[in-house]
Structures are given as C-alpha cells and as structure tokens.
Motif scaffolding. Sequence first.
Motif: not given
Length: 442
Positions: A221-249
């Motif tokens: 994840l840290k490496l991905l963040k570094l590569m996205m900021t290197t690419a200068d696509v306007g991304i300043t940070d990356i974070s991981v979120k978690e949510e309940a899996l939909p019932e159908k899945l």
Amino acid sequence: MLLSFTVENYRSFAHETTLDMQSPKFQTLRPRENESWNDLVLKRAAIFGANASGKTNIIKPLGILHNAIASSIRDEDLVKDLYDPHKLYKNNPTTFITEYEYEDVRYRWTLALDKTGIVEESLYANAKRIWQLIFEREHDTIVFGSGAQIPNAAQENINQFLKPTALCFSAWRTIKNPGRFIGAVYWWKDKMLPPIHVSDPDREARHFWVMELASKNINWLKLLKLMMTTADVGITDISVKEEALPEKLRQFHILINPEKTQVEISDTPPRGAPFDEYLQYIEFHHEGESDGFILKEEDESRGTQVWIDSIFLALYALYHGALLIVDELDGSLHPTLLREFIHYFQDEEINTQGAQLIFTTHDLTLLGNHPTEAIDRNEVWFAEKQQSISELIALSEYSPRDNHNIEKRYLQGVFGTIPITSPRGIAEALDALRAATTETEA
C-alpha cells in the motif's frame, strides 16, 4: 533471465525469427570470470511496428507456453492453442525455442507441434560450459540423458503422463523428486508473470488482485501511494476502508493467490478458512480546494486505473526479478509515465534482481531525443510484414550512427516499418455513399 525466444511458422511469422535478449558483448554461452548474467543480458526489449505487422504474435506464445506448462496434463486445449501455423505453411510444424537462465544454469527448451499435437520436445542444460541432454522426446517416446539426474521412478511417472497434448514439462513439475535441473520448469512458474494484453479479459481480475494485495499488505500500500504521487495525477493519499459485504455476495468466497497473480471465486471456502463478512477497498484522496475530495478506486479515471495495474505489476516483477510482457504498453499512459515505467527496469538501484520487460508500442517518442532516447538502441526491434509474412529486425542491424535521430528516421521510412496509406478514392466513395443515402431518403 530470458536469453532468447525463437518462433517458426507461428501465425504471421512463417520463417524462423528470434528475439535476442543477450547483449552484443555476450559472446560466450556463460559469463566469464568477473562477469554475471545481470551484466550480459538486456533488461528491456521494445518492439515497434505498424498495425498488423506481427508485434503481438512474437510475444503471445510466451503467455500460452506459461499456461500450458502449468496445466497441459489437465487441459489439452492449451497445447492445441500453440499450433497456429501460417496459412501458407499450414502443413508444416510450429516450433518454439526458448533459452533462459535459472540459478546459474542455462537452458534450451525446444517444442515442435503439428495438428496432431506434440511432435518434439527437448531440453538441454549448460551448467559448466557444456550442453547436457536432459531429455529428448518424439511424439510419446521420451529418452532421458545420462546427466539428467532424474530418478528412474520419476522418469517412469513422467512417461505415464505423456500424450499428444501433454508437455513433458507439465508432467515433470508434478514429480516429488524431480532432480537437479527442475529449474528449467521453475523458471516459467517463478520468473515469468502472466502477460498483459490491452483486450485481456482478465484485466478486471488483475485489477482486483492489485487492490486486494495493496489493501492486505501495508508495504505494498505504501508503495502504491508512492507510485500514485510520483505519477502526479492529483492523488495525495491512499487509505483502506472496510464495509459489510452485501448479502447476495456472502455465499461466495474470493481466494487470492498473490504469488501467481490469480484470483479465484468459489462458493466453497478453503478448509479452515474463516468466513469474511466484510470487504476491504481502497480510497484515493485528491487535492483540491479546502479539504479536497475522496474517490473509490472504481471511480478513478481509466488512465489512473491503467497506471495502477501496470506499475503495480512492474513493481511486482522488479521485486521478484521476473519477466513482464506487456502488449501495447503505451495504451492510456502519458509519454512521461511510459518513460518512467520502462526506466525502472534499467535503473540499477531499483532493478537489483534481474527483472526484464518486453513490450510492444506505437510511441515513437521513446526513440526520440526528448532530451535523450528512453531506451538503448540494442533493445529496439521492428516488426514488419511483407506479402503476409512477418519478420523481426533489430535496430542494430541498420548500424545507426550516434548522431542519428531514430524517431525521425523511423517516420521517414528508413526502417521500413511504417504503414503505407493512401487517401485515393475515399472522397469519391464518401460522395457516392451520401448520394445513395439521399436517394433512399427521397
């Protein structure tokens, strides 16, 4: 490391054609004292050419061979897919010769096929400057060399697996005591990633693998963040979120195998696996007025997603010292990012494990002085088709001078690989179509 790949009578390549990854200074079978494979083998190969010139045809069989070695004893279609002769030579066999190095042993694996299946399969190994026969097969008859060091029981087991659509390599990899030279098979498993194609139907699965690996492993994840900021696509940070899996899945279980870059979806969980009711995903933080804004990865632009999927696999190849093959690498990538991408494989501080990159492209800026050529001239190849037959030509065969602008000379047709177009008749045809449309409407 991959040393060379030869095809003969495969699709548009009717005649023997070789992609050579060995440096011009590599004049021996093995490195001399005080030399290494890393010093003598090229890290990159860029293949240029017009549409339908055969660029994809020279790299496509490597991916099929990779899959066939893994599964040909279970899936006969994989070997059948390898036999795809030129239409003018459809009664002749198709041949592949791959030379590569694994754990300081040089291997030469030859495979020939016809419409009935495998005609010939052989392996030679060079561990001490002399070629040794490991095995030689004709149809379903196999002979093992005296230096193969494969136990007799293992040889008998391999022989039992052999059929017209089953590779000896596939059978060999299932043996418990395979002998010293099993590295010839392990190279395909450990040192070659599944090729990336623009229209690859597995792109979504590969993207899911990237996101899953980054969300589960903080270092990736840290490496991905570094590569996205290197690419200068306007991304300043990356974070991981978690949510309940939909019932159908919740009835399905997603199995991730990072080592094989594979994703499997099953309705039966692996034995002892906990049931996961939550789904992890990645959010991208963008710069902007006030606090900026956040997007989920599926809401990111196509270009950003292509960069994520491409650069992540490149980093994975660099980490493992593996071979990465990409068809049309320039698709959806800015020329600056493309240069950055291929530079990593040549950077000695980044590429410490001998990773290699083979790619096709239409981006001629890689050949131009912007301000310097992005790729060494020994790493440039041109695919050209004449009278339905493709050939692969190294730039070095043209003996370009140091002061030559390769991009300009390419566009001038010096290397003969630009499409010849003519607008003749187009205006008349459009006028006729408009007239016919007008008459129909009237």
